[in-house]
Enzyme design. Structure first.
Site, PDB file in Angstrom:
ATOM      1  N   GLY A 173       0.989  -1.162  -0.036  1.00  0.00           N
ATOM      2  CA  GLY A 173       0.055  -0.003  -0.027  1.00  0.00           C
ATOM      3  C   GLY A 173       0.917   1.204  -0.138  1.00  0.00           C
ATOM      4  N   GLN A 174       2.062   1.102  -0.116  1.00  0.00           N
ATOM      5  CA  GLN A 174       2.871   2.456  -0.186  1.00  0.00           C
ATOM      6  C   GLN A 174       2.483   3.098  -1.237  1.00  0.00           C
ATOM      7  OE1 GLN A 174       4.243  -0.676  -0.088  1.00  0.00           O
ATOM      8  NE2 GLN A 174       6.249  -0.729   1.032  1.00  0.00           N
ATOM      9  N   SER A 175       2.673   4.616  -1.202  1.00  0.00           N
ATOM     10  CA  SER A 175       2.133   5.384  -2.409  1.00  0.00           C
ATOM     11  C   SER A 175       2.659   4.752  -3.684  1.00  0.00           C
ATOM     12  CB  SER A 175       2.316   6.808  -2.264  1.00  0.00           C
ATOM     13  OG  SER A 175       3.748   6.962  -2.019  1.00  0.00           O
TER      14      SER A 175
END
Length: 174
Positions: A64-66
């Site tokens: 889910g990191q950008s």
């Protein structure tokens, strides 16, 4: 239109959300019953969850990191349900989560796919209620979609089985 699945094939459930929301902890807890130390997911983790003799779900935990979110759409081909997880104790990131969810649900491949929002970390004293999370994520705007929201704690194992049983019911209703 999504691919037709044989009734014996497990449903493909995408577990998505911002980094540090608890997705990998949740998947590990569901699969092993244990709390494991996790590090940020680069790519994905996948496991098959056997809810009972008849119900099997393949759960994809997508990083889910950008920098990973631009790749989320590549995981949606056979998605039969979306589980979007938020850290309900991190009110400051709710606008970012709302934007990520809105963008994700605008994908054509997710048209008609049921949504389960998990408000994780309910065991923390400063966690928001599911009503507050639903408002922050603007869930009422998704009137054309079957959706539910549940509070849970991946670390404590609270609400996880119930949430995925609901996901299974939603898949069969959609």
């Amino acid at each position: 239109m999504g691919q037709a699945r044989s009734s014996s094939a497990p449903a493909q459930v995408m577990l998505m959300g911002l980094d540090s929301s608890g997705k990998s902890t949740l998947l590990a807890r569901l699969l092993t019953g244990q709390v494991v130390d996790t590090s940020p997911t680069v790519g994905f983790n996948v496991g098959t969850l056997q809810l009972d003799k008849k119900v099997e779900l393949t759960v994809w935990d997508i990083g889910g990191q950008s920098s990973m979110r631009t790749n989320w759409r590549h995981f949606l081909d056979d998605c039969t349900a979306l589980v979007f997880m938020v850290d309900s104790s991190d009110a400051a990131r709710m606008p970012e989560a709302q934007k990520a969810l809105k963008k994700l649900l605008s994908e054509e491949k997710l048209r008609g796919v049921p949504l389960m929002v998990l408000a994780n970390k309910k065991d923390r004293p400063n966690s928001m209620t599911i009503r507050e999370v639903a408002t922050q994520l603007d869930l009422s705007s998704y009137s054309e979609r079957l959706w539910e929201i549940q509070a849970c704690s991946a670390v404590q194992g609270l609400g996880l089985q119930q949430a995925f049983r609901s996901v299974s019911k939603m898949i069969h209703r959609s």
